[in-house]
Design a protein around this motif. Structure first.
Motif, mmCIF file in Angstrom:
data_model
loop_
_atom_site.group_PDB
_atom_site.id
_atom_site.type_symbol
_atom_site.label_atom_id
_atom_site.label_comp_id
_atom_site.label_asym_id
_atom_site.label_seq_id
_atom_site.Cartn_x
_atom_site.Cartn_y
_atom_site.Cartn_z
ATOM 1 N N TYR B 342 -3.063 -5.797 -18.144
ATOM 2 C CA TYR B 342 -3.872 -5.828 -19.366
ATOM 3 C C TYR B 342 -4.499 -4.474 -19.684
ATOM 4 O O TYR B 342 -5.145 -4.314 -20.698
ATOM 5 N N ALA B 343 -4.344 -3.502 -18.800
ATOM 6 C CA ALA B 343 -4.850 -2.150 -19.061
ATOM 7 C C ALA B 343 -3.705 -1.337 -19.661
ATOM 8 O O ALA B 343 -2.541 -1.699 -19.499
ATOM 9 N N ASP B 344 -4.035 -0.227 -20.355
ATOM 10 C CA ASP B 344 -2.938 0.484 -21.017
ATOM 11 C C ASP B 344 -2.631 1.847 -20.411
ATOM 12 O O ASP B 344 -1.730 2.535 -20.843
ATOM 13 N N ASP B 345 -3.373 2.249 -19.383
ATOM 14 C CA ASP B 345 -3.104 3.547 -18.775
ATOM 15 C C ASP B 345 -2.910 3.373 -17.263
ATOM 16 O O ASP B 345 -3.781 3.701 -16.464
ATOM 17 N N VAL B 346 -1.786 2.816 -16.900
ATOM 18 C CA VAL B 346 -1.536 2.510 -15.489
ATOM 19 C C VAL B 346 -0.108 2.911 -15.119
ATOM 20 O O VAL B 346 0.726 3.123 -15.997
ATOM 21 N N LYS B 347 0.116 3.042 -13.826
ATOM 22 C CA LYS B 347 1.481 3.268 -13.345
ATOM 23 C C LYS B 347 1.827 2.102 -12.429
ATOM 24 O O LYS B 347 1.207 1.937 -11.377
ATOM 25 N N CYS B 348 2.765 1.301 -12.857
ATOM 26 C CA CYS B 348 3.124 0.144 -12.043
ATOM 27 C C CYS B 348 4.640 0.043 -11.971
ATOM 28 O O CYS B 348 5.338 0.343 -12.933
ATOM 29 N N SER B 349 5.127 -0.381 -10.839
ATOM 30 C CA SER B 349 6.559 -0.613 -10.758
ATOM 31 C C SER B 349 6.802 -1.789 -9.836
ATOM 32 O O SER B 349 5.995 -2.067 -8.949
ATOM 33 N N HIS B 350 7.876 -2.475 -10.075
ATOM 34 C CA HIS B 350 8.254 -3.519 -9.132
ATOM 35 C C HIS B 350 9.767 -3.657 -9.127
ATOM 36 O O HIS B 350 10.453 -3.264 -10.048
ATOM 37 N N GLY B 351 10.262 -4.165 -8.039
ATOM 38 C CA GLY B 351 11.706 -4.313 -7.949
ATOM 39 C C GLY B 351 12.069 -5.303 -6.870
ATOM 40 O O GLY B 351 11.286 -5.556 -5.957
ATOM 41 N N SER B 352 13.250 -5.854 -6.998
ATOM 42 C CA SER B 352 13.715 -6.825 -6.024
ATOM 43 C C SER B 352 15.228 -6.706 -5.904
ATOM 44 O O SER B 352 15.926 -6.601 -6.900
ATOM 45 N N THR B 353 15.718 -6.663 -4.676
ATOM 46 C CA THR B 353 17.163 -6.657 -4.478
ATOM 47 C C THR B 353 17.509 -7.647 -3.366
ATOM 48 O O THR B 353 16.746 -7.822 -2.423
ATOM 49 N N THR B 354 18.632 -8.275 -3.512
ATOM 50 C CA THR B 354 19.138 -9.150 -2.461
ATOM 51 C C THR B 354 20.634 -8.914 -2.357
ATOM 52 O O THR B 354 21.326 -8.882 -3.363
ATOM 53 N N GLY B 355 21.090 -8.667 -1.150
ATOM 54 C CA GLY B 355 22.517 -8.409 -1.006
ATOM 55 C C GLY B 355 22.983 -8.658 0.407
ATOM 56 O O GLY B 355 22.248 -9.202 1.230
ATOM 57 N N GLN B 356 24.215 -8.253 0.649
ATOM 58 C CA GLN B 356 24.757 -8.400 1.987
ATOM 59 C C GLN B 356 24.734 -7.046 2.670
ATOM 60 O O GLN B 356 24.370 -6.049 2.065
ATOM 61 N N ILE B 357 25.162 -7.035 3.903
ATOM 62 C CA ILE B 357 25.216 -5.770 4.620
ATOM 63 C C ILE B 357 26.267 -4.883 3.945
ATOM 64 O O ILE B 357 27.265 -5.357 3.441
ATOM 65 N N ASP B 358 26.001 -3.589 3.890
ATOM 66 C CA ASP B 358 26.887 -2.646 3.214
ATOM 67 C C ASP B 358 28.189 -2.481 4.011
ATOM 68 O O ASP B 358 28.195 -1.915 5.103
ATOM 69 N N GLU B 359 29.270 -3.017 3.458
ATOM 70 C CA GLU B 359 30.552 -3.017 4.166
ATOM 71 C C GLU B 359 31.060 -1.603 4.444
ATOM 72 O O GLU B 359 31.684 -1.337 5.462
ATOM 73 N N GLU B 360 30.803 -0.694 3.513
ATOM 74 C CA GLU B 360 31.251 0.694 3.682
ATOM 75 C C GLU B 360 30.544 1.348 4.868
ATOM 76 O O GLU B 360 31.156 2.055 5.660
ATOM 77 N N ALA B 361 29.227 1.081 4.950
ATOM 78 C CA ALA B 361 28.450 1.649 6.054
ATOM 79 C C ALA B 361 28.929 1.050 7.379
ATOM 80 O O ALA B 361 29.060 1.742 8.383
ATOM 81 N N LEU B 362 29.216 -0.251 7.332
ATOM 82 C CA LEU B 362 29.699 -0.945 8.527
ATOM 83 C C LEU B 362 31.012 -0.321 9.015
ATOM 84 O O LEU B 362 31.189 -0.038 10.203
ATOM 85 N N PHE B 363 31.922 -0.086 8.087
ATOM 86 C CA PHE B 363 33.217 0.494 8.454
ATOM 87 C C PHE B 363 33.046 1.911 8.984
ATOM 88 O O PHE B 363 33.700 2.321 9.953
ATOM 89 N N TYR B 364 32.150 2.652 8.355
ATOM 90 C CA TYR B 364 31.904 4.030 8.800
ATOM 91 C C TYR B 364 31.473 4.050 10.267
ATOM 92 O O TYR B 364 31.989 4.807 11.082
ATOM 93 N N LEU B 365 30.546 3.158 10.611
ATOM 94 C CA LEU B 365 30.060 3.096 11.994
ATOM 95 C C LEU B 365 31.166 2.622 12.942
ATOM 96 O O LEU B 365 31.355 3.179 14.019
ATOM 97 N N GLN B 366 31.917 1.626 12.498
ATOM 98 C CA GLN B 366 33.012 1.111 13.340
ATOM 99 C C GLN B 366 34.060 2.187 13.579
ATOM 100 O O GLN B 366 34.634 2.286 14.655
ATOM 101 N N SER B 367 34.312 2.979 12.551
ATOM 102 C CA SER B 367 35.350 3.997 12.668
ATOM 103 C C SER B 367 34.958 5.081 13.678
ATOM 104 O O SER B 367 35.769 5.928 14.022
#
Lengths: 249, 414
Positions: B342-367
């Motif tokens: 309700y104020a007009d001079d603010v800095k606010c941010s929000h975010g949400s992510t949901t995902g699976q494990i990064d397959e590329e990163a997984l392969f990189y480590l396995q390799s």
């Protein structure tokens, strides 16, 4: 060391590799060149065991083992190394922790004891100098915030740390300026030995000025259409890939 | 519908009554009267859409009797810390080690004049069937020399209604760990913690939910901050309990800082719900919120974080983020970040992510020769480390990191 026989592979049911034959002996450096879309990166991915590639025909023997039956980690433990064209950034996993885990899992596989912290640090120091990699980078998260050149140098640093028998460099020269290219190539040259082989995948002859190959192969449309010595690379540079395309039609 | 709801409520009230010591205080009477107006939370209430407490009617709870001779040493995060021990909601003075300012740590006496109910079904139940709680008062200018751990251990199928009041006076500083443990699958811990951070006070609280068995817990914390105060709360849900956490922070002063960090790693059929509310009432304050979830098996996670910036709270900086990794196709996350400004001079941010494990990163480590299980563990550790890296308490940091490492030592279960 490595023998590929009539290797065919598809991605999403589209055939990319259409019968590759290649034999690499210990200590040899083979360059694989070819235009975009010829299947160079598919070949490296299939050899390293990346998901999403279906091998439809053919065999790959690596040190008397059926490479295609091994998991990606077991391929690495047997001595295969892939230097990625696009190394992945892994925030939160430190380069050091990652390499120590890798080295020790490889050692366990070979029935060796885990490396001591002291020996490990000495090894890091020695090998990072090989590619003039700032030791501070070793403590950072894997590739996170690294420049293009640092990422490629980090790949060669990992190669040096893991001491593989066969290293595949997938377009390691892409995105490198001339100084970085020289550093990377010097690092690779120092790692050449009679026991270690290399497959160098590249578009350009430029890298081969620094890492001089024993053999050059041209991959086009999923097949090796021409093989020769380092002079073939120079000829390609001069005439372009259209020359090969014209010959194969 | 009304009759069904009434039945559930009657059942719950009877269960709580039978599981609580008799008391005829005016306070209990008032709370019971207040309960008449409240509904048992159900899925048609926005705040309870994904979390159902009706299971309370199915468990078999008994009237608590005092349990003695419990070895509490396994529950001490650091034996050198001060510690206050609650066994099945009852304070064990014998097992507790109090700081020198102990004269200000007293058992809570609930008085009629205090209205703690807050229109909340569970805190009102807590008031009506109150077991015990402490009044922890850090006097002005005092900096507690060591962290204080408040241990809540459930040993049997008892209900514990615990109510703590923590006051950190002007210029005072304290670090408090609230840990919860359960040896019984049928225990219910209803814990209400009221916190006040006075002017220039600093309080760091760690909430470590470490239930060894599949018990259940409702946890409500509210904190009121006055100017220049810093309140940090780190919530780590690492046990096997059904959990609902409600965290309400009211920033009622300028130049305050509120930090809310959390990680939850539910497994099997576990359900963990984190609801947070940060109310900025005054200008020039900052709030940071980061919650991360790693979910396996058929578990469920709920994150609902609301940041409210009132009209007067100009120059507020409020950041909120929630991210989740689902390691199983059967795991579920409901993530809802909310901003109301309700104020007009603010800095606010929000975010949400949901995902699976990064397959590329997984392969990189396995390799590089790292097994898939180890690679998974490294990636999960890295994901959670984003939360733990802000911890200045090395004991807590190591505890959480080792938990994650051990839990995923052999990869992960679907």
């Amino acid at each position: 060391m490595l023998e590929i026989r009539n290797l065919k592979a598809s991605v999403e049911e589209k055939e990319i590799l259409k019968g590759i034959n290649l034999k690499i002996n210990a200590g040899e450096v083979h360059a694989i060149m070819g235009p975009n879309g010829s299947g160079k990166s598919t070949l490296s991915s299939v050899l390293a065991g990346r998901d999403g590639y279906e091998v439809t025909e053919g065999e790959v023997d690596f040190l008397q083992k059926n490479l295609l039956e091994l998991s990606p980690e077991d391929r690495a433990r047997e001595g295969l190394f892939l230097a990625f064209q696009y190394p992945i950034e892994i925030p939160g996993v430190s380069n050091i922790n990652f390499l120590k885990t890798a080295l020790n899992e490889i050692r366990t596989y070979k029935g060796l004891e885990a490396i001591s912290a002291k020996d490990f640090l000495a090894l890091v120091k020695e090998k990072s100098q090989l590619v003039e990699l700032d030791s501070k980078l070793a403590n950072r998260s894997v590739n996170e915030g690294f420049s293009g050149g640092e990422k490629k140098r980090n790949e060669i640093f990992q190669l040096a740390m893991l001491n593989p028998k066969l290293a595949i460099l997938d377009e390691t020269d892409s995105g490198l300026d001339i100084d970085a290219l020289r550093i990377v190539a010097n690092g690779v040259n120092k790692l050449r030995s009679k026991d270690r082989s290399f497959i160098i995948i590249t578009h350009y002859q430029r890298l081969l000025d620094y890492i001089v190959p024993d053999f050059v192969h041209v991959l086009y449309n999923g097949k090796i259409v021409k093989s020769g010595t380092k002079e073939l690379a120079l000829e390609l540079e001069e005439k372009g890939y259209d020359w090969i395309k014209a010959e194969t039609v | 519908m009304t009759t069904v709801a009434a039945t559930v409520k009657d059942k719950i009230l009877t269960i709580f009554k039978n599981a609580s010591a008799k008391s005829n205080t005016a306070y209990r009477k008032e709370a019971l009267e207040y309960l008449q107006n409240l509904e048992v939370p159900h899925s048609r209430m926005e705040n309870w859409k994904y979390t159902r407490p009706a299971f309370l009617t199915k468990n078999n709870y008994e009237l608590a009797s005092e349990i003695k001779n419990i070895d509490i040493s396994p529950y001490l995060l650091d034996a050198t810390y001060y510690h206050l021990v609650f066994i099945n909601g009852l304070y064990s003075e014998k097992e507790s080690v109090l700081p020198a300012v102990a004269k200000d740590i007293l058992l809570v006496e609930l008085k009629n004049s205090d209205n703690f109910f807050n229109k909340n079904f569970f805190t009102t139940l807590n008031a009506a069937y109150f077991t015990a709680g402490l009044n922890i008062h850090i006097p002005s200018g005092i900096k507690l020399d060591k962290p204080l751990q408040i241990i809540h251990l459930s040993t049997h199928n008892y209900i514990a209604n615990v109510h703590h009041v923590i006051t950190v006076e002007k210029n005072a500083k304290a670090e408090i760990l609230i840990t919860t443990h359960s040896l019984s699958e049928n225990a219910f811990l209803n814990i209400f913690t009221e916190i006040e951070c006075k002017e220039n006070a600093t309080l760091t609280a760690h909430l470590l939910q470490l239930e060894e068995s599949e018990s259940s817990q409702y946890n409500y914390i509210n904190c009121r901050q006055e100017q220049n105060s810093v309140f940090t709360i780190n919530t780590f849900s690492l046990g096997k309990s059904w959990i609902r956490n409600d965290l309400d922070i009211v920033i009622n002063g300028s130049h305050c800082e509120a930090n809310l960090y959390g990680a939850y790693l539910p497994q099997n059929n576990q359900h963990i719900d984190n609801h947070t509310l940060v109310k900025h009432l005054k200008p020039h304050s900052v709030s940071n919120e980061l919650y991360k979830g790693v979910l396996t098996h058929r578990s469920t996670g709920v994150f609902n974080g609301k940041v409210l910036v009132e009209k007067n709270a100009q120059k507020t900086n409020a950041y909120q983020s929630n991210s989740n990794i689902l390691l199983s196709n059967d795991a579920t996350v409901y993530s809802k970040p909310e901003l109301e400004i309700y104020a007009d001079d603010v800095k606010c941010s929000h975010g949400s992510t949901t995902g699976q494990i990064d397959e590329e990163a997984l392969f990189y480590l396995q390799s590089r020769g790292i097994s898939k299980d180890s690679a998974m563990r490294l990636l999960v550790q890295a994901f959670v480390a984003d939360v733990t890296k802000s911890l200045s308490n090395q004991t807590v940091k190591t505890y959480v990191e080792e938990y994650v490492s051990d839990r995923f030592m052999n990869g992960y279960a679907q």
